[in-house]
Design a protein around this motif. Structure first.
Motif, PDB file in Angstrom:
ATOM      1  N   UNK A 268      -7.743  -7.130   1.371  1.00 53.18           N
ATOM      2  CA  UNK A 268      -6.467  -6.253   1.268  1.00 53.18           C
ATOM      3  C   UNK A 268      -6.723  -4.839   2.179  1.00 53.18           C
ATOM      4  N   UNK A 269      -5.565  -4.458   2.371  1.00 47.90           N
ATOM      5  CA  UNK A 269      -5.701  -3.201   3.531  1.00 47.90           C
ATOM      6  C   UNK A 269      -6.687  -2.272   3.480  1.00 47.90           C
ATOM      7  N   UNK A 270      -7.133  -2.014   2.070  1.00 47.12           N
ATOM      8  CA  UNK A 270      -8.037  -0.679   1.964  1.00 47.12           C
ATOM      9  C   UNK A 270      -9.359  -1.066   2.246  1.00 47.12           C
ATOM     10  N   UNK A 294      -4.473  -4.343  -5.249  1.00 49.38           N
ATOM     11  CA  UNK A 294      -4.391  -4.158  -3.933  1.00 49.38           C
ATOM     12  C   UNK A 294      -3.554  -2.831  -3.639  1.00 49.38           C
ATOM     13  N   UNK A 295      -2.428  -2.634  -3.986  1.00 48.68           N
ATOM     14  CA  UNK A 295      -1.570  -1.699  -4.046  1.00 48.68           C
ATOM     15  C   UNK A 295      -2.078  -0.437  -4.253  1.00 48.68           C
ATOM     16  N   UNK A 298      -4.754   0.547  -1.903  1.00 50.11           N
ATOM     17  CA  UNK A 298      -3.912   1.204  -0.722  1.00 50.11           C
ATOM     18  C   UNK A 298      -3.428   2.620  -0.948  1.00 50.11           C
TER      19      UNK A 298
END
Lengths: 339, 245
Positions: A268-270, A294-295, A298
């Protein structure tokens, strides 16, 4: 007269990066950009302009000097050893490099990438809308290649940096989740439930054979159910693909925009920054999360970045023993036997 | 027989900021037409938060910002666009790309012809008579993968890659054709060369053929190749683009 940043020494892995070459993935153009997007943005924010470029250096280190005028620099990344003329500075700091001084950046206690963002603009050509270097296709940065000793980078539109070095406070730098969070897919159906279980429970070791394109993982081999070739599809930052040998690869900043191996999961992005800062031999584990989780991670990261960075004067307690010794703070020697 | 597109597309997450819309699992004109139709519709729609679209043979990768557009809202739009668009994709342009099949330049044409059991002249005639579609880019900037290769020219890729391709190599392999840009090692066969530059930073636009454009090849001899290459080196576009109604 504008100032020039002179590269005195450069280990392998030093290049100019900005947020990445966006908009040309559909033409096969690699995005490049920073390996650790969080540290990159911290350095840029501390230098007063989020949009610009920075020098990315790796474990090979870097030595720099200013010519023709002073240059402000904001530094952030892993726990690198930063010295301004032998004065030890925090690994995230802003400083003024004056002509005659020497800044050295060396691998420190942890971390693999560090960013040096100038207070001003690097005078380099904009290539397909970006300054990011992709050495494999010879695009961006300085003549499309990695930096080396002798290179000169002109700084235009300079802005003043604080006279005394200051520490950068950016709470997201160095955040390290216990496990790297992933979302399974897009090709988890190419793996047996046992292989997915293995992927999520194994302790993986980051291989020496890791670079800006991919981090190779060593551990158990993941068996494919339906072969290791898929019809090519798109690839995102942090995609974990598994070629025929069963050893997973995490695709990083210099990934190709498309690929033909099954991807079991995507970091995930974070958690990309923490992953990027790992070194060969470091161990990692994965944990599966949902899109919503995940969001949420983020969003938390985006909020922290939106709040910006703070600069803090260097306090005595933060001075290293080497620094204190050099400054000769002890005015005299007391002989304990005589008192 | 290649399998048809799925009855409805699969929405596959590639992390929280990318969604792969998959229409099938093979290289097939009908499946690719679904990809290109959605690509065109989504580019038209200009949804806030949709950052980049990457068409491939059988799927469209959508890179998006989930803090701007929710996955569920994106999927709603995608469902309605998929319903509207049939698989009858209409290309916007047709390119006529000059190509020299002279074995002096087409390094592997003799080898490829031998494997296919035909003469190099037969191979080049069949290749030049084909009508192609730009399915996707991949591998390196400007490397454009083409569907529409005549079946008689389908040959497997090499077991181990050949050395770096010459600039502008036109290749065949695995049932597809490919126009390349910068030299790279490849498992495909170089059966022609174009003087056109598929990727030239100093030229505007740096990239010519859009995914979804039609492509055909115009055979040129050795002499014409070098004349056109000299013009291309000066920044001229030597392939012809016809807008399609």
């Amino acid at each position: 007269m504008s100032a020039t940043l002179r590269i005195l020494k450069a280990g392998p892995g030093a290049s100019v990066q900005d947020k990445g070459r966006l908009g040309f993935l559909r033409f096969g153009v690699t995005p490049a950009g920073p390996m650790d997007p969080g540290a990159f943005i911290a350095a840029r924010l501390a230098a007063g302009d989020a949009k610009g470029a920075a020098i990315e250096a790796s474990l090979g280190g870097l030595e720099l000097a200013a010519e023709g005028g002073e240059i402000g620099l904001a530094i952030a990344g892993g726990a690198f050893d930063i010295r301004l003329d032998e004065r030890a500075l925090p690994s995230a700091c802003v400083l003024r490099l004056v002509p005659g001084a020497r800044l050295s950046v060396r691998a420190g206690s942890a971390g693999a990438w560090v960013y040096l963002a100038p207070f001003g603009r690097l005078d380099l050509p904009f290539v397909l809308g970006s300054y990011a270097t992709h050495a494999r296709s010879g695009l961006g940065g300085l003549d499309g290649r990695m930096l080396r000793a002798g290179d000169a980078l002109k700084i235009v539109d300079p802005r003043p940096a604080p006279v005394e070095p200051m520490a950068i406070l950016a709470p997201w730098i160095g955040e390290r989740p216990a496990k790297s969070r992933v979302m399974l897919g897009p090709q988890q159906d190419y793996f047996s439930p046992e292989a997915i279980e293995t992927f999520l429970t194994a302790r993986w070791r980051l291989s020496e054979r890791s670079d800006r394109m991919a981090y190779r993982l060593e551990g158990p081999l993941l068996q494919h159910l339906k072969g290791h070739d898929i019809v090519s599809d798109g690839v995102a930052f942090g995609a974990i693909q598994t070629p025929g040998d069963g050893a997973p690869l995490v695709l990083m900043a210099d990934r190709q925009p498309t690929g033909g191996y099954p991807k079991i999961a995507n970091v995930i992005g974070a958690d990309l920054s923490a992953l990027a800062q790992m070194r060969a031999g470091d161990l990692l584990e994965f944990a599966s999360v949902s899109w919503e989780q995940a969001v949420a991670a983020r969003r938390a990261r985006a909020r922290a970045i939106a709040a910006g960075v703070a600069l803090e004067p260097l306090l005595r307690k933060e001075f290293s023993p080497e620094f204190l010794l050099e400054r000769n703070l002890v005015g005299g020697v007391i002989d304990g036997r005589k008192t | 027989m290649t399998p048809p597109p799925y009855e409805s597309p699969r929405y596959l997450d590639a992390g929280e900021a990318a969604l792969s819309v998959e229409f099938g699992d093979s290289v097939d004109p009908e499946i690719n037409a679904c990809v290109l139709t959605l690509d065109a519709a989504l580019r038209e729609a200009k949804l806030p938060g949709v950052e980049e679209l990457v068409p491939t043979y059988r799927s469209l990768m959508i890179h998006y910002e989930p803090l701007t557009i929710l996955r569920a809202d994106l999927v709603k739009v995608l469902n309605s666009l998929v319903l509207q668009g049939a698989s009858a994709f209409t290309p916007k342009a047709r390119w006529r790309v000059p190509c020299c099949y002279d074995p002096a330049l087409a390094e592997d044409i003799i080898e490829a012809a031998r494997i296919l059991g035909m003469s190099p002249d037969q191979l080049s005639a069949l290749h030049a008579n084909g009508c192609y579609r730009a399915y996707m880019y991949g591998f390196a900037p400007g490397w454009c993968y083409l569907g529409g290769l005549p079946e008689s020219l389908a040959l497997p890729r090499r077991a181990s890659p050949r050395g770096a391709t010459p600039p502008g190599a036109v290749l065949i392999g695995g049932g597809l054709s490919l126009i390349s840009a910068n030299p790279m090692p490849t498992g495909w066969y170089v059966i022609g060369r174009t003087p056109e530059r598929m990727f030239a930073l100093e030229r505007e636009p740096p990239l010519l053929i859009e995914p979804g454009d039609d492509v055909c090849f115009e055979p040129v001899d050795h002499e014409m190749f070098f004349a056109l290459e000299a013009r291309a080196a000066r920044g001229e576009i030597v392939a012809l683009r016809e807008a399609l109604p």
